[in-house]
Motif scaffolding. Structure first.
Motif, short mmCIF file in Angstrom:
data_model
loop_
_atom_site.label_atom_id
_atom_site.label_comp_id
_atom_site.label_asym_id
_atom_site.label_seq_id
_atom_site.Cartn_x
_atom_site.Cartn_y
_atom_site.Cartn_z
N ALA A 175 0.78 -1.34 -0.02
CA ALA A 175 0.14 0.05 -0.03
C ALA A 175 0.97 1.24 -0.06
O ALA A 175 1.79 1.16 0.50
CB ALA A 175 -1.06 -0.04 1.28
N THR A 176 0.27 2.43 -0.65
CA THR A 176 1.02 3.62 -0.50
C THR A 176 0.41 4.86 0.26
O THR A 176 0.82 5.73 0.10
CB THR A 176 1.29 4.10 -2.16
OG1 THR A 176 -0.32 4.11 -2.64
CG2 THR A 176 1.80 3.15 -2.79
N ASN A 177 -0.60 4.25 1.04
CA ASN A 177 -0.85 5.25 2.20
C ASN A 177 -1.25 4.29 3.64
O ASN A 177 -1.59 3.18 3.30
CB ASN A 177 -2.23 5.88 1.79
CG ASN A 177 -3.31 5.24 1.72
OD1 ASN A 177 -4.06 4.78 2.51
ND2 ASN A 177 -3.66 4.89 0.26
N THR A 178 -1.32 5.10 4.47
CA THR A 178 -1.42 4.49 5.86
C THR A 178 -2.87 3.61 6.13
O THR A 178 -2.75 2.44 6.43
CB THR A 178 -1.44 5.59 6.89
OG1 THR A 178 -0.33 6.31 6.82
CG2 THR A 178 -1.60 4.69 8.30
N TYR A 179 -3.91 4.21 5.58
CA TYR A 179 -5.18 3.57 5.65
C TYR A 179 -5.39 2.10 4.81
O TYR A 179 -5.80 1.31 5.31
CB TYR A 179 -6.25 4.50 5.75
CG TYR A 179 -6.10 5.53 6.56
CD1 TYR A 179 -6.34 5.52 7.92
CD2 TYR A 179 -5.90 6.96 6.16
CE1 TYR A 179 -6.13 6.55 9.02
CE2 TYR A 179 -5.47 8.12 7.04
CZ TYR A 179 -6.06 7.62 8.50
OH TYR A 179 -5.71 8.60 9.29
N SER A 180 -4.98 2.34 3.63
CA SER A 180 -4.79 1.27 2.84
C SER A 180 -3.82 -0.05 3.44
O SER A 180 -4.08 -1.00 3.35
CB SER A 180 -4.23 1.54 1.38
OG SER A 180 -5.24 2.43 0.98
N ALA A 181 -2.66 0.53 4.04
CA ALA A 181 -1.87 -0.47 4.63
C ALA A 181 -2.48 -1.25 5.71
O ALA A 181 -2.08 -2.29 5.93
CB ALA A 181 -0.63 0.28 5.08
N ILE A 182 -3.22 -0.47 6.58
CA ILE A 182 -3.88 -0.89 7.66
C ILE A 182 -5.01 -2.04 7.01
O ILE A 182 -5.05 -3.14 7.77
CB ILE A 182 -4.68 -0.03 8.42
CG1 ILE A 182 -3.70 0.74 9.40
CG2 ILE A 182 -5.59 -0.62 9.56
CD1 ILE A 182 -4.29 2.15 9.96
N HIS A 183 -5.66 -1.64 6.06
CA HIS A 183 -6.51 -2.35 5.50
C HIS A 183 -5.98 -3.77 5.08
O HIS A 183 -6.36 -5.00 5.30
CB HIS A 183 -7.30 -1.76 4.34
CG HIS A 183 -8.42 -2.56 3.63
ND1 HIS A 183 -9.67 -2.96 4.18
CD2 HIS A 183 -8.55 -2.92 2.40
CE1 HIS A 183 -10.30 -3.79 3.31
NE2 HIS A 183 -9.72 -3.79 2.08
N THR A 184 -5.05 -3.63 4.31
CA THR A 184 -4.32 -4.69 3.57
C THR A 184 -3.79 -5.67 4.54
O THR A 184 -3.78 -6.76 4.77
CB THR A 184 -3.24 -4.26 2.55
OG1 THR A 184 -3.74 -3.62 1.62
CG2 THR A 184 -2.33 -5.51 2.04
N GLY A 185 -3.05 -5.13 5.66
CA GLY A 185 -2.41 -5.79 6.72
C GLY A 185 -3.48 -6.53 7.54
O GLY A 185 -2.91 -7.81 7.93
N THR A 186 -4.52 -6.01 7.89
CA THR A 186 -5.54 -6.69 8.85
C THR A 186 -5.96 -8.00 7.81
O THR A 186 -6.31 -9.01 8.51
CB THR A 186 -6.62 -6.06 9.00
OG1 THR A 186 -7.15 -5.23 8.12
CG2 THR A 186 -6.09 -5.02 10.34
N LEU A 187 -6.17 -7.76 6.68
CA LEU A 187 -6.73 -8.89 5.72
C LEU A 187 -5.73 -10.01 5.62
O LEU A 187 -5.99 -11.16 5.73
CB LEU A 187 -6.96 -8.47 4.39
CG LEU A 187 -8.27 -7.66 3.98
CD1 LEU A 187 -8.41 -7.10 2.64
CD2 LEU A 187 -9.50 -8.56 4.27
N TYR A 188 -4.58 -9.73 5.50
CA TYR A 188 -3.40 -10.79 5.57
C TYR A 188 -3.31 -11.43 6.75
O TYR A 188 -3.18 -12.54 6.85
CB TYR A 188 -2.10 -9.94 5.10
CG TYR A 188 -1.84 -10.12 3.51
CD1 TYR A 188 -1.47 -11.40 3.03
CD2 TYR A 188 -1.86 -8.92 2.68
CE1 TYR A 188 -1.43 -11.22 1.70
CE2 TYR A 188 -1.49 -9.13 1.51
CZ TYR A 188 -1.32 -10.24 0.88
OH TYR A 188 -0.99 -10.30 -0.32
N ALA A 189 -3.43 -10.59 7.99
CA ALA A 189 -3.27 -11.20 9.33
C ALA A 189 -4.44 -12.37 9.30
O ALA A 189 -4.16 -13.43 9.89
CB ALA A 189 -3.33 -10.34 10.29
N VAL A 190 -5.53 -11.98 9.25
CA VAL A 190 -6.75 -12.62 9.20
C VAL A 190 -6.54 -14.10 8.32
O VAL A 190 -6.88 -15.30 8.74
CB VAL A 190 -8.17 -12.16 9.00
CG1 VAL A 190 -9.32 -13.17 8.91
CG2 VAL A 190 -8.46 -11.11 10.10
N THR A 191 -6.31 -13.84 7.03
CA THR A 191 -6.31 -14.72 6.04
C THR A 191 -4.93 -15.68 6.53
O THR A 191 -5.33 -17.01 6.49
CB THR A 191 -5.85 -14.26 4.67
OG1 THR A 191 -6.83 -13.30 4.26
CG2 THR A 191 -5.77 -15.49 3.58
N ALA A 192 -3.89 -15.43 6.85
CA ALA A 192 -2.85 -16.32 7.38
C ALA A 192 -3.35 -17.09 8.59
O ALA A 192 -2.76 -18.19 8.64
CB ALA A 192 -1.66 -15.28 7.67
#
Length: 339
Positions: A175-192
């Protein structure tokens, strides 16, 4: 028609059940302060509702608001389902069965009914719950994980620089902004987490297990998960349908109006009065005399001589078969008719 309602922590999902089965489910967001305004919008035009079945994990306040609304609208009291020790072939593994969330309980019931394998239900709502039920119906227990929204709000609430809403952000691996980074990070955390659970359970059950995903965040997670995860968005409502079918001959408790109560009371009094008058006016029953009570004897059968018994026949005895020769007794190759 029966109204089935699944009240979650953030949404209310509902469907109608009639003779043709369940209609397509609908939903609306639940305001934490109450749901009456939302109910007016969603259900005001519904008619011919005979019973209401509810799975509620939102607390007593919401349950009371729902009951008040349905009483005023249809004069019906909803039936709130609770988890049980055993029902519909599923055995609850919890030490205190009623403490299992009713949404999890209904998901187990729904998943179990058509199972040839063990079932793992992953419900991705405000919290993520995982439950396993064997093909024999034994609940194995489960786990609870913070959901995507809780992870996001935890970051926002505990970081001074973050104040904006992190929902509806673009998903990008980098991601290239903080809020997209949070969105992507939480999706990856749950998916993993989910993928690791799937891997461990496959090993434990020798791949004889089926995985089901449901809940409000399921669609966001599905593209990131393996193909062997099945999406059942209405699994809780389908579990409620089992209770609704069980009570096919019953309806939700309906309170009588004042005129109906007065009419029923008057009918009972009138029935009692009629019965009393009928009892007083009926002629007394005649008593049987002694002669009436005496049995009637048939003179034609009295002192009738018994027929003479026929002599017993003796059975002729068959001559004994000749003893087998030594050759016949030992030679098993002989045909049956030769023995």
């Amino acid at each position: 028609m029966k109204l089935l309602v699944d009240i979650g922590n953030s949404r209310v999902k509902w469907a109608i059940m009639d003779d043709n089965g369940l209609t397509e489910s609908q939903s609306f967001d639940r305001n934490k302060s109450g749901i009456k305004a939302s109910l007016n919008k969603a259900w005001k035009t519904l008619a011919d509702i005979k019973a209401i079945y509810v799975a509620n994990v939102a607390g007593e306040k919401i349950a009371e608001q729902l009951s008040d609304w349905t009483q005023k609208q249809w004069n019906l009291t909803p039936k709130f389902i609770q988890a049980e020790k055993k029902h519909f072939g599923v055995i609850n593994a919890y030490d205190e069965p009623e403490k299992l969330g009713v949404d999890r309980w209904l998901s187990l019931i729904s998943a179990r009914q058509h199972a040839r394998l063990a079932q793992c239900i992953i419900d991705c709502g405000t919290a993520i719950t995982v439950d396993i039920v064997t093909k024999a119906g034994q609940h194995q227990g489960g786990m609870i994980i913070p959901g995507i929204s809780i992870m996001k709000s935890s970051l926002v609430n505990n970081t001074d620089a973050l104040t904006a809403d992190t929902d509806n952000q673009e998903f990008k691996t980098l991601a290239t902004n903080t809020y997209s980074a949070i969105h992507t990070g939480t999706l990856y955390a749950v998916t993993a987490t989910i993928e690791r659970i799937i891997s461990d359970l496959k090993e434990s059950f020798n791949n004889r297990i089926r995985f089901i995903i449901t809940g409000g965040d399921a669609e966001a997670l599905l593209p990131l998960l393996s193909d062997d995860v099945h999406h059942y968005p209405d699994i809780v409502l389908r579990g409620l349908a089992f209770y609704a079918r069980q009570d096919k001959t019953k309806t939700s408790v309906r309170k009588k109006t004042k005129p109906e109560q007065d009419e029923a009371t008057a009918a009972v009094k009138e029935s009692d009065t009629d019965a009393k008058l009928e009892s007083e006016s009926a002629p007394p029953a005649k008593e049987n005399t002694q002669n009436d009570a005496q049995p009637v004897t048939d003179s034609s059968t009295k002192d009738k001589p018994k027929p003479a018994r026929k002599p017993r026949k003796t059975r002729a005895t068959k001559p004994k078969a000749a003893a087998k020769t030594e050759t016949q007794a030992s030679d098993t190759s002989l045909p049956e008719e030769a023995i």
